[in-house]
Scaffold this motif. Structure first.
Motif, PDB file in Angstrom:
ATOM      1  N   LYS A 142       0.843  -1.196   0.000  1.00 24.38           N
ATOM      2  CA  LYS A 142       0.000   0.000   0.000  1.00 24.38           C
ATOM      3  C   LYS A 142       0.878   1.245   0.000  1.00 24.38           C
ATOM      4  CE  LYS A 142      -4.050  -1.972   2.279  1.00 24.38           C
ATOM      5  NZ  LYS A 142      -4.990  -1.874   3.418  1.00 24.38           N
ATOM      6  N   ILE A 143       0.399   2.275  -0.660  1.00 26.93           N
ATOM      7  CA  ILE A 143       1.152   3.529  -0.767  1.00 26.93           C
ATOM      8  C   ILE A 143       0.764   4.472   0.365  1.00 26.93           C
ATOM      9  CG2 ILE A 143       1.542   5.599  -2.170  1.00 26.93           C
ATOM     10  CD1 ILE A 143       2.889   3.153  -3.311  1.00 26.93           C
ATOM     11  N   ASN A 144       1.753   4.967   1.077  1.00 27.55           N
ATOM     12  CA  ASN A 144       1.567   6.029   2.062  1.00 27.55           C
ATOM     13  C   ASN A 144       2.255   7.287   1.562  1.00 27.55           C
ATOM     14  OD1 ASN A 144       0.054   4.590   3.834  1.00 27.55           O
ATOM     15  ND2 ASN A 144       1.637   4.362   5.421  1.00 27.55           N
ATOM     16  N   LEU A 145       1.632   8.448   1.757  1.00 31.76           N
ATOM     17  CA  LEU A 145       2.229   9.714   1.360  1.00 31.76           C
ATOM     18  C   LEU A 145       2.719  10.471   2.583  1.00 31.76           C
ATOM     19  CD1 LEU A 145      -0.298  11.077  -1.328  1.00 31.76           C
ATOM     20  CD2 LEU A 145       1.797   9.751  -1.688  1.00 31.76           C
ATOM     21  N   THR A 146       3.879  11.090   2.443  1.00 30.08           N
ATOM     22  CA  THR A 146       4.358  11.972   3.506  1.00 30.08           C
ATOM     23  C   THR A 146       3.494  13.240   3.521  1.00 30.08           C
ATOM     24  OG1 THR A 146       5.944  13.060   2.031  1.00 30.08           O
ATOM     25  CG2 THR A 146       6.706  11.114   3.235  1.00 30.08           C
ATOM     26  N   HIS A 147       3.683  14.041   4.578  1.00 33.52           N
ATOM     27  CA  HIS A 147       2.864  15.251   4.713  1.00 33.52           C
ATOM     28  C   HIS A 147       3.062  16.196   3.531  1.00 33.52           C
ATOM     29  CE1 HIS A 147       0.655  18.498   6.630  1.00 33.52           C
ATOM     30  NE2 HIS A 147       1.705  19.301   6.462  1.00 33.52           N
ATOM     31  N   ASP A 148       4.330  16.382   3.112  1.00 38.08           N
ATOM     32  CA  ASP A 148       4.575  17.289   1.987  1.00 38.08           C
ATOM     33  C   ASP A 148       4.032  16.712   0.684  1.00 38.08           C
ATOM     34  OD1 ASP A 148       6.425  15.264   1.937  1.00 38.08           O
ATOM     35  OD2 ASP A 148       8.080  16.508   1.213  1.00 38.08           O
ATOM     36  N   ALA A 149       3.984  15.393   0.557  1.00 35.71           N
ATOM     37  CA  ALA A 149       3.412  14.766  -0.636  1.00 35.71           C
ATOM     38  C   ALA A 149       1.897  14.973  -0.682  1.00 35.71           C
ATOM     39  CB  ALA A 149       3.749  13.287  -0.671  1.00 35.71           C
ATOM     40  N   ILE A 150       1.245  14.903   0.478  1.00 37.24           N
ATOM     41  CA  ILE A 150      -0.205  15.146   0.540  1.00 37.24           C
ATOM     42  C   ILE A 150      -0.514  16.580   0.111  1.00 37.24           C
ATOM     43  CG2 ILE A 150      -2.206  15.303   2.064  1.00 37.24           C
ATOM     44  CD1 ILE A 150      -0.991  13.058   3.736  1.00 37.24           C
ATOM     45  N   ILE A 151       0.317  17.525   0.558  1.00 34.01           N
ATOM     46  CA  ILE A 151       0.120  18.927   0.177  1.00 34.01           C
ATOM     47  C   ILE A 151       0.277  19.090  -1.332  1.00 34.01           C
ATOM     48  CG2 ILE A 151       1.081  21.254   0.377  1.00 34.01           C
ATOM     49  CD1 ILE A 151       1.798  20.592   3.274  1.00 34.01           C
ATOM     50  N   ALA A 152       1.311  18.465  -1.902  1.00 32.10           N
ATOM     51  CA  ALA A 152       1.531  18.544  -3.348  1.00 32.10           C
ATOM     52  C   ALA A 152       0.361  17.920  -4.113  1.00 32.10           C
ATOM     53  CB  ALA A 152       2.837  17.844  -3.719  1.00 32.10           C
ATOM     54  N   ILE A 189       5.877   7.448   0.070  1.00 29.57           N
ATOM     55  CA  ILE A 189       6.247   8.290  -1.066  1.00 29.57           C
ATOM     56  C   ILE A 189       6.333   9.740  -0.607  1.00 29.57           C
ATOM     57  CG2 ILE A 189       5.555   9.097  -3.360  1.00 29.57           C
ATOM     58  CD1 ILE A 189       6.317   6.169  -3.282  1.00 29.57           C
ATOM     59  N   ASP A 190       7.437  10.413  -0.945  1.00 30.85           N
ATOM     60  CA  ASP A 190       7.567  11.827  -0.589  1.00 30.85           C
ATOM     61  C   ASP A 190       7.120  12.705  -1.764  1.00 30.85           C
ATOM     62  OD1 ASP A 190       9.627  11.721  -2.444  1.00 30.85           O
ATOM     63  OD2 ASP A 190      11.219  11.786  -0.939  1.00 30.85           O
ATOM     64  N   ALA A 191       7.128  14.020  -1.563  1.00 26.83           N
ATOM     65  CA  ALA A 191       6.630  14.959  -2.574  1.00 26.83           C
ATOM     66  C   ALA A 191       7.454  14.917  -3.845  1.00 26.83           C
ATOM     67  CB  ALA A 191       6.600  16.378  -2.000  1.00 26.83           C
ATOM     68  N   GLU A 192       8.785  14.807  -3.696  1.00 30.81           N
ATOM     69  CA  GLU A 192       9.654  14.793  -4.872  1.00 30.81           C
ATOM     70  C   GLU A 192       9.342  13.590  -5.766  1.00 30.81           C
ATOM     71  OE1 GLU A 192      14.442  14.792  -5.981  1.00 30.81           O
ATOM     72  OE2 GLU A 192      13.763  14.851  -3.881  1.00 30.81           O
TER      73      GLU A 192
END
Length: 411
Positions: free
Chosen positions: A212-222, A259-262
């Motif tokens: 399953k994919i989890n997004l970091t906080h900055d990835a959620i914002i993006a 997964i991070d924003a980048e």
């Protein structure tokens, strides 16, 4: 409709989100379902308009009748009338037998006409008649048929604009638009974007047995700040692509992948590639930023030269002031302040005598310099040395006036 009923409705039709505009659309669909009013569902492509006609049909007295969804934009113009209204045997090449159309098949039920704005004008006339009195004729027949069909239409184009362009009948628009339900764009439902992403990645993970994919906080914002021009359909494609390429097969020690924003931005199409219209080579390519700057500079330089030429030809005076434009440019890299132009009077216009001997370049420069000095001095004398009023009289900024006075002082 209370919140529990609304949530049950969403669960039944697999609808995600708590946006007020979405809730209002669903409540309106339930409210009009028991009636036979024609409904027009509007909204961008990919927002989920297809859920509304299904909700209306299954909550109406026609729920036991047939339900057909027809994509009007996907049927060739030459066969659309036959598809909707049927045809008689031998009415055209290939018509080897009599065929029923959707309006006959859906008698007693509901017909969903998606992309109704793509209908050709001849079909619009026939659709208007069947909406008004339930009558139609098959292609190749002169016999009037009757039908009892509830029509729900949908469009992702502005039908009023299409009416103004002569591409859609005004009387048909108002007949279809008895009740309008607008589905909001995904970018207007920012709180729902991450909910969709989690749903799509979770479904993909269960189906293909990957992490399953989890997004970091900055990835959620993006994710939430992206414009999503393709709406829910585009978000689903991105979520599944990220899951396919970033996940690994499930192992006891790796059930989630962060997964991070980048990393996420690699899967988000560049907005300029999706928002700006494509321009074919036949029509040339769009200007880039440097070309735009060069074009603007060339226009300003040309305007400055025109201003100077007018002063040199016509000199000072009230008539000349009428002919001066509202904006006067200083050096090529600067644009001075603008003022409102004075009313133009054609009586002030005097055609220049083109037969006069053109002055040499050196003489013209000296003449222009002398005229500019004279105009400045006259304006200052007229306003008692008030430089602000003098600048306004000349149509230039105070800064430009000071600069020209400084040049005269140096001489």
């Amino acid at each position: 409709m209370d919140s529990q009923d609304l949530q049950r409705l969403k669960n039944r039709y697999d609808i995600i989100g708590n946006d007020p505009a979405l809730n209002r659309a669903l409540e309106t669909a339930i409210a009009v379902a028991p009636t036979d009013l024609t409904v027009l569902v509007t909204g961008e492509s990919g927002v989920g308009k297809e859920n509304i006609p299904l909700i209306i049909h299954q909550n109406s007295r026609r729920r036991n009748g047939k339900y057909f969804a027809v994509n009007c934009g996907g049927i060739p113009e030459g066969t659309i009338n036959s598809e909707l209204f049927g045809h008689e045997k031998g009415s055209f090449t290939g018509a080897t037998e009599t065929r029923k159309g959707y309006f006959e098949e859906a008698n007693g039920g509901t017909l969903f006409l998606d992309e109704v704005g793509e209908l050709p004008m001849s079909t619009q006339v026939m659709l208007l008649r069947v909406l008004q009195n339930g009558e139609y004729m098959k292609v190749g027949s002169s016999k009037v048929e009757k039908t009892d069909v509830r029509v729900v239409a949908a469009t992702n184009v502005n039908l009023l604009y299409a009416v103004s362009q002569g591409k859609f009948r005004e009387d048909l628009y108002y007949r279809l638009n008895a009740i309008q339900i607008r589905m909001p764009a995904l970018r207007d439902r920012k709180d729902d974007i991450y909910l969709f992403f989690r749903k799509f990645t979770s479904d993909f993970s269960e189906k293909y047995r990957v992490c399953k994919i989890n997004l970091t906080h900055d990835a959620i914002i993006a994710l939430c700040n992206y414009r999503w021009p393709g709406n829910i359909r585009q978000l689903k494609n991105v979520a599944e692509t990220v899951s396919a390429l970033e996940s690994v097969k499930l192992t006891p020690g790796a059930e989630r992948c962060e997964i991070d924003a980048e990393t996420l931005r690699k899967y988000l199409p560049k907005e300029e590639e999706t928002v700006l219209p494509a321009i074919s080579e036949a029509h040339g390519s769009a200007f880039n930023d440097d070309e735009k700057k060069m074009l603007i500079k060339a226009i300003l330089d040309l305007r400055q030269e025109m201003d100077q030429l007018k002063i040199a030809v016509y000199g000072g005076g009230q008539a000349a002031q009428h002919r001066l434009p509202a904006v006067q440019a200083g050096p090529a890299h600067e644009v001075s302040e603008a003022r409102e132009p004075e009313p133009y009077d054609e009586a002030d216009w005097q055609e220049p005598d083109m037969q006069e001997q053109a002055p040499s370049s050196e003489t013209a420069d000296l003449s222009l310099q002398k005229v500019s000095e004279d105009l400045i001095q006259k304006a200052l004398e007229k306003h008692g040395g008030n430089r602000k009023l003098a600048a306004a009289e000349l149509g230039i900024s105070e800064r430009t006036l000071y600069r020209r006075l400084a040049k005269e002082t140096k001489r």
